[in-house]
Design an enzyme around this catalytic site. Structure first.
Site, PDB file in Angstrom:
ATOM      1  N   GLY A 196       0.827  -1.197   0.000  1.00  0.00           N
ATOM      2  CA  GLY A 196       0.000   0.000   0.000  1.00  0.00           C
ATOM      3  C   GLY A 196       0.859   1.244   0.000  1.00  0.00           C
ATOM      4  O   GLY A 196       2.064   1.202   0.291  1.00  0.00           O
ATOM      5  N   CYS A 197       0.250   2.355  -0.316  1.00  0.00           N
ATOM      6  CA  CYS A 197       0.996   3.611  -0.413  1.00  0.00           C
ATOM      7  C   CYS A 197       1.485   4.073   0.954  1.00  0.00           C
ATOM      8  O   CYS A 197       2.657   4.415   1.123  1.00  0.00           O
ATOM      9  CB  CYS A 197       0.136   4.673  -1.091  1.00  0.00           C
ATOM     10  SG  CYS A 197      -1.511   4.868  -0.381  1.00  0.00           S
ATOM     11  N   TYR A 198       0.580   4.092   1.926  1.00  0.00           N
ATOM     12  CA  TYR A 198       1.003   4.501   3.273  1.00  0.00           C
ATOM     13  C   TYR A 198       2.062   3.557   3.838  1.00  0.00           C
ATOM     14  O   TYR A 198       3.054   4.020   4.413  1.00  0.00           O
ATOM     15  CB  TYR A 198      -0.188   4.535   4.222  1.00  0.00           C
ATOM     16  CG  TYR A 198      -1.149   5.690   4.047  1.00  0.00           C
ATOM     17  CD1 TYR A 198      -0.716   7.013   4.151  1.00  0.00           C
ATOM     18  CD2 TYR A 198      -2.495   5.470   3.827  1.00  0.00           C
ATOM     19  CE1 TYR A 198      -1.610   8.078   4.028  1.00  0.00           C
ATOM     20  CE2 TYR A 198      -3.396   6.525   3.707  1.00  0.00           C
ATOM     21  CZ  TYR A 198      -2.949   7.825   3.813  1.00  0.00           C
ATOM     22  OH  TYR A 198      -3.833   8.869   3.700  1.00  0.00           O
TER      23      TYR A 198
END
Lengths: 352, 352, 352, 352
Positions: free
Chosen positions: C154-156
């Site tokens: 995921g990006c986070y």
């Protein structure tokens, strides 16, 4: 809420941006009390489910749209519905004695054929439509005072017509040269979820839309024709700007008298709007920023003349949701009720 | 850096946005090597003091502007200085055999009187100026190939002229009806600290500036006149938009032949730009978003005709810092060096 | 397109922002060719109906998702679907010999119970899931090279884990003191039309969401635990920022050894990421701006130590759609195929 | 202007954003009249040279700063000057009988040594400083009523302290675990032209600054220590957000009693702020957006507890220029004058 001397008002279609502006303005208005909020999709819910920041201020629920309930409870009704619905409700409400202010396009046209051509809906309420007045107080103040039904102007037409009116009324320009290049924040598109209105799409970008076919064109032309005394066609191009609120209309037209300089025109505009306290004609060399008008019912107008081309360039800036929508409706209400035209309407933006 | 076969290039005035675009583009260009960065106020400092995000890529220091050093080290020199300085440097650099690409206004005008009128500076470099070519490859490709000195176009003129050229060249419009309503992101104002360019001022707002007097007007008119074969005056109004990059020019003009429809014009534009791979004519009904061009050297053009008014509306979108400035300069360099015109120039934006 | 030596790749779920990044990156990648674009809602349409700016670049149509067609045509498949769908497709694709890179959450978890708890979907593909590798090359480079199935982070988590890894791996902090305050542009929310993602809602505003319950929490914790060698719980709070792209993770933790100064930690980070060319450790006193990473596959990391509180503050900035999604997937692809890890991945942003 | 019964007030340093907010608020305040605007760099000019949108509202010129003139004309003086100047003016003004509200840091500290350490200026006005009260009405209402000199809080401290006060006052958290991750719009940086505050730089980006050394840290700690009854150190990290107005402080702390759930804490906060009408404690599961507070003197507070980590997360949102600056000063003025605390202070934002 609860002051028995206040005029009871209702808002049908309260869930959109027009609705929430009305609530904001009417809650601080000294003469009215909101007694009804109506809507379809959110009927039964607390209004603050839609706008949680109002949880400490608004305790009303959204109610289903029941015309008898509305008429029995409200002296004034604002209609903030999609185009083509108000024309079913307004005739009954007016007959039942309500004052009605419609924010849709339904009652903006004298000529219902034009409406039908551009909005693709047949109409059978000619009788009611004849009573409706175009709710631009700067042009139709006396008519608004006398009417039970106001067709409140679109946001782009408000900015465009205020920029053009003195020129057309006084025959200063060649009407068919008028070009309106308008720029709007995205709140003008409403609170519906659309991909092109997502921040990720619309931010840091800019584009035109509805070129040569936007439905505000005939609305602008109707009023321009009324002012000029003959049929006028204008070029109108709207653009979407990466900001929330505000419209700037940059209007171009060829002057009939190339001897006029900008100071002449500033004087003419000042005189034309002498009794219109919300229109602010800027001094020589000052051009409006939309931000100046944000959160207010003002229209700032800047004027330039290009002696190289004999054109006038007029720039008008408004808050699309206030002077371009809900604020103007309240301004009309003030006139209809015989109150001070400026009552409850903000006149200073928070800057920056 | 260090490939002996690469062409050594220098950038004088590397600290601004034009400079940093050039560095970005030239570092990924397969045929050149940056060997010199010059500047006044930041001379002596590492370039990455100005742009820390390049700390792992750029190890050059900003050097003082010494014309002998530049000429001895560089085969190609980009000048990214304020208006009125390049005209002191370019004559010497050209004489010493450098190819010079000037990003200021100094070499954009055939007629130095026009320059002096609008830029308030007397000039004594007529001989050099005669050799300069206006660096818009779509119009002056062959001349650029043959010249040692390019006056790279302004950002607004690039978008405006690309929108107008087919119309003027083929006599399709009444030239004096041309109105250019242009909208630019604030990076066009440069990296100088100015109050009106602060985010707090410029965000969520919109306004026109330089109305009827912006200095890109004569630049646009010069090229339009060249295309039309007679003197042309245009109306040009720039606006500042709350976004970083991008220009949209919305151009209005009256068609000579009201029988033309938009599909005709799309065909005409397609043909006109057949050999110009950076100009993209959009299909019927598609209007450009500036975002589509961001980070690229492209110009997207959308075309509409309004049969109600016999006007054509052309919308052109560019990245003001690439096709409107540094990318176009690199495109010119490619032509001057006999390389593929598109070498090292990005053609796809990151979306959104 | 058409080079027979290029590796044929397909993208299933190409209509979202991850999909369009992949198309952008893969079209400029020298070793691959896009041969298939799949989707449900837009099946049968030209891809450029979704992204008109690509009309001159992409001629493929979106095809229905037919797993036999995909497997027969593609050597590599990127899955860009909503959570819970890839786990139905990947087992078959892997079995048919495709290399699969999944951008959803489906193959990020070693422990499918954790997945089921947070994503509310039962899973029967344990066998396939065991083969999957978490696609963060900076930590799992060798495993990625050897696996046919990558669960792309995921990006986070990408921003958060890159900020925390050296600290956890080397036992420099008290793990349970780790707090990640993360800020993301709204493109992270995808291209679905949602009211809270409208520019009119999200611009000029800021708020947290998913506090104490965002589904990236267990993903971060899984990798942190793996690094620490024991179970680690972190506090993770995401915020929505009024910008299109970019994530900044501000990470706080208490140092075990209060004698460490920031220069020590900069050295430690530099060593840890020595062979990771996309991670850029900033010099003393420089903190990253998300804009620096935009349009690139880079992660910029800035480090500060507060001697008053014995805490380290690490700030990591990425482009959420590139290093946080599509670029990282391409980085994994490069590893899987034995190519240069950086092939086709942008390393310099356009600034500003 | 001109009502003889209104209290005459002056603003010294009226040219900044704090100044223009004060003018906006005081012009609509029913009990005061602005009789003096003072400034250095703009002395002699009409105020509307600085803010042209006020041309129809403000006719005052900016006057030189002459303390005798100010004292003779004004009963109340707002000082909106750079840090380190008010401490030269306030002692004289107070002695001459003026009520003084200082918006700088000069009178925020009980302990002038702390001031000198962080602000690098020696002070000789201990006697006056002893009389000063920290102008946060929610904590020091009674002291403010009785004092002639108010040190108005910084914007970050306002949001941070309002979020932390109930926790510290009632001993609910381990004080040294408190971390404040704060995010501010760029108007907090003032109206000075700085490169990093340009829209072109700050838009579409995000970064921390002043990490572990911002001067609002000791201000927050002073009040936190006062509430806790012992010295408290906090971690404070400010971030610049691409928006004009608004602060969100996300505050993390470990609960002493892990049995507390968020509903308990919402009740505790509600009770703590029962008589503070500007602080709005949000219901369960609702987190504040800064936009909700924009244009108002409100502070919205959302509360979450993470049972996995025993931490409380408090989010407080204010308008940095109103509750964080000018509005709070007016709130203090209302208390000093014995007026209704909320007089003239806006309580509903325009949304969106």
């Amino acid at each position: 809420m609860g002051n028995p001397k206040r005029v009871p008002v209702g808002i049908v279609g309260a869930s959109g941006y027009g609705g929430v502006q009305l609530i904001r303005l009417l809650m601080e208005h000294p003469e009215v009390e909101i007694v009804y909020l109506g809507g379809d999709s959110s009927a039964g819910k607390p209004y603050t489910d839609l706008y949680p920041h109002l949880f400490h201020k608004v305790s009303l629920n959204v109610e289903p749209i029941d015309i008898d309930v509305i008429a029995s409870r409200c002296e004034v009704v604002f209609l903030g519905l999609p185009n083509g619905i108000a024309c079913d409700l307004a005739p009954i409400l007016v007959e039942k004695g309500c004052k009605v202010l419609d924010l849709s396009a339904d009652y903006r046209f004298k000529d219902l054929e034009t409406y039908t051509t551009w909005y693709k809906k047949d109409r059978t309420d000619q009788k009611t439509a004849q009573k409706a007045v175009y709710g631009l107080p700067e042009l139709y103040r006396e008519e608004i005072k006398a009417s039970p039904l106001i067709g409140c102007p679109g946001c782009y037409p408000t900015a465009s017509i205020l920029a053009l009116s003195p020129l057309l009324k006084q025959g200063l320009i060649v009407p068919e040269t008028a070009i309106i290049d308008a720029k709007s924040g995205t709140s003008g598109g409403g609170r519906q979820a659309k991909v092109n209105m997502l921040l990720a799409e619309a931010d840091n970008s800019l584009g035109a839309y509805g070129v040569a076919k936007h439905r505000h064109t005939p609305e602008i032309e109707q009023i321009c024709s009324d002012l000029a005394g003959h049929e006028v066609r204008v070029q109108f191009t709207p653009h979407l700007i990466p900001m929330v609120r505000g419209i700037l209309a940059t209007v171009y037209a060829t002057l009939r008298d190339p001897g006029l300089v900008r100071e002449d025109l500033i004087t003419i505009y000042g005189a034309f709007y002498r009794s219109s306290s919300f229109v602010k004609i800027l001094p020589t060399g000052v051009y409006p920023q939309t931000k100046w008008a944000c959160g207010t019912n003002l229209c700032y107008i800047g004027i330039e003349v290009d002696p190289r081309t004999d054109r006038i360039i007029v720039m008008s800036a408004i808050d699309n949701l206030i002077k371009g929508q809900a604020g103007q409706a309240v301004q009309c209400l003030n006139l209809m009720m015989g109150w001070d035209e400026a009552l409850g309407l903000p006149q200073m933006s928070f800057y920056p």
